[in-house]
Write an enzyme that holds these catalytic residues in place. Structure first.
Site, short mmCIF file in Angstrom:
data_model
loop_
_atom_site.label_atom_id
_atom_site.label_comp_id
_atom_site.label_asym_id
_atom_site.label_seq_id
_atom_site.Cartn_x
_atom_site.Cartn_y
_atom_site.Cartn_z
N PHE A 203 0.84 -1.19 0.00
CA PHE A 203 0.00 0.00 0.00
C PHE A 203 0.88 1.24 0.00
O PHE A 203 1.79 1.38 0.82
CB PHE A 203 -0.91 0.01 1.23
CG PHE A 203 -1.74 1.25 1.36
CD1 PHE A 203 -2.77 1.50 0.47
CD2 PHE A 203 -1.49 2.18 2.37
CE1 PHE A 203 -3.54 2.66 0.58
CE2 PHE A 203 -2.26 3.33 2.49
CZ PHE A 203 -3.29 3.57 1.58
N ARG A 293 -10.73 -0.99 -22.94
CA ARG A 293 -11.80 -0.23 -23.57
C ARG A 293 -11.36 1.22 -23.70
O ARG A 293 -10.29 1.59 -23.25
CB ARG A 293 -13.06 -0.28 -22.70
CG ARG A 293 -12.80 0.17 -21.26
CD ARG A 293 -14.04 0.27 -20.42
NE ARG A 293 -13.77 0.42 -19.01
CZ ARG A 293 -13.41 1.53 -18.40
NH1 ARG A 293 -13.25 2.64 -19.12
NH2 ARG A 293 -13.19 1.57 -17.10
#
Length: 450
Positions: A203, A293
């Protein structure tokens, strides 16, 4: 051989955007719409339009048999899925192929591969794309998660392998927290994606969100059209994007672009795609995922490259080569910023569907508006709250900011709440103007506003 007719399996501004690209190429268009969108602009602008179901998206825009039937009834050669809805649905791409209809996007196999985040990580790592330290595969048990997190070092991020949009994600600061958060993330991923598989990554506390635009033809050629800065976001939903990133150096850009070209050529990627990265405070980039996409924020890349990405998608799907489509090396010119104007209260973020009573869109040099709204039109409560994408381009970042501020001041929408005043405040924020941004900027900004 080019397409004669393309069906757009989407709605709103992206459907209008695809229709515009098709018109530029002399291709006829078919709009599909739900009962709630009967009076929408994409229905008016298309050459043909068919209603495919009621307002609920699962019964209309996500209804694969209805979309395929509409394409067959109208003799469409191809389907452009836009973004959202069926755009990254490998099963839909497979049905298109089986039906003899060209899917304007990557192959079903590549969509499926990129949709599995852990597999995508492995493929990128194999070709030198930098990835965050993380688990080597899906974590089957809490014990495996504890072992992996211990090797990586806390804090870690649990993430859904099949997910996106912030669902199935949890930050774990210690071994004591992990079992409970693992169960929460698994359940959320299972509910959202019918797949509870999790993996974990290191993280990063205050990262930037950077993404690179890919175009790849069906002859093995890949071009990377620079990067976009997408750090201004709330709950993992982007609010403002810009290109290029104020934190990117030419050397780092060139290095990442070379690695991405190699990786995407190797996996057989075709058409448009976006590769998302986190950048840490030292400027190092780490791969997150691939969006197979066109992206909502694609206009900022178009503004600095001069490349019509949607038209390029259509030409790639027709079998054309990238060198013919691009016409030479792509260079980055100036700076562009996009604000997503949403139908929501600017302070509470509560959605604000309803009828638009007055609409005045900004214009003049360096300003573009992508929208499907009009005065008297309705923002329905069934779909996302996007009203318009406002894009400003300038010779440099400061000119782009000034033009965006001018455009926001001249953007008038009455009848619903919008996020315009929030965007005005963000662009006036000293940290934003200095380019000192990360994914926690909105929380800090809202705290300063009180």
């Amino acid at each position: 051989m080019g397409f004669e007719k393309v069906l757009i399996a989407n709605r709103g501004e992206i459907a209008v955007r695809v229709i515009a690209a098709c018109k530029d190429l002399g291709v006829r268009t078919v709009a599909v719409y739900s009962e709630a969108d009967r009076n929408s602009l994409h229905v008016r602008f298309a050459d043909e339009a068919l209603c495919i179901g009621p307002a609920k998206s699962t019964l209309s825009y996500l209804n694969i048999p209805a979309v395929i039937s509409a394409a067959e009834i109208t003799n469409a050669d191809a389907i452009h899925p836009g973004y959202g809805f069926l755009s990254e649905n490998a099963d839909f791409a497979e049905v298109c192929r089986a039906s003899g209809i060209k899917f304007i996007g990557p192959s079903p196999e590549v969509i499926r591969m990129m949709g599995l985040k852990q597999l995508a990580r492995q493929k990128m790592e194999e070709h030198g794309v930098p990835i965050l330290p993380g688990s080597r595969g899906v974590l089957k048990t809490v014990e495996e998660a504890l072992e992996s997190a211990g090797q990586i070092g806390y804090p870690v991020m649990l993430k859904a392998s099949a997910g996106g949009g912030g669902r199935g994600m949890r930050v774990v600061n210690s071994a004591e927290e992990l079992p409970g958060l693992f169960a929460q993330a698994w359940q959320e991923a299972e509910n959202a994606f019918s797949n509870g598989d999790l993996y974990c990554e290191k993280f990063i506390g205050r990262p930037r969100h950077i993404e690179f635009q890919i175009l790849a033809d069906e002859h093995g050629h890949v071009e990377v059209l620079g990067e976009r800065e997408c750090s201004i976001q709330r709950r993992h939903q982007k609010l403002i994007e810009e290109a290029p990133s104020p934190a990117m150096t030419p050397e780092r850009r060139e290095k990442v672009c070379r690695a991405l070209q190699e990786a995407f050529a190797a996996i057989g990627y075709t058409n448009a795609g976006t590769v998302e990265f986190l950048m840490d405070e030292t400027g190092e980039l780490y791969f997150i995922e691939v969006n197979a996409r066109i992206q909502v924020e694609h206009p900022v890349t178009e503004m600095i490259t001069g490349v019509d990405l949607v038209k390029a998608q259509l030409r790639i799907a027709q079998g054309e080569r990238l060198d013919s489509i691009l016409g030479g090396p792509v260079t980055l010119r100036g700076h562009a910023i996009e604000c997503r104007i949403n139908a929501e209260h600017p302070a509470t973020f509560v959605p604000s569907p309803g009828r638009i009573q007055t609409l005045c869109l900004p214009g003049s040099i360096g300003v573009r508006v992508d929208t499907a709204v009009y005065a008297g039109g309705v923002i329905p409560p069934y779909y996302d709250s996007l009203v318009a994408k406002l894009i400003a381009h300038g010779s440099d970042r400061q000119e782009a900011i000034r033009r965006m501020q001018r455009a926001l001041d001249m953007f008038v929408v009455d009848g619903i709440h919008t996020s315009i005043s929030l965007h005005q405040a963000i662009l006036g924020d000293p940290e934003f103007q200095a380019g000192q941004i990360d994914t926690h900027f909105i929380q800090r900004h809202l705290a300063r506003r009180g």
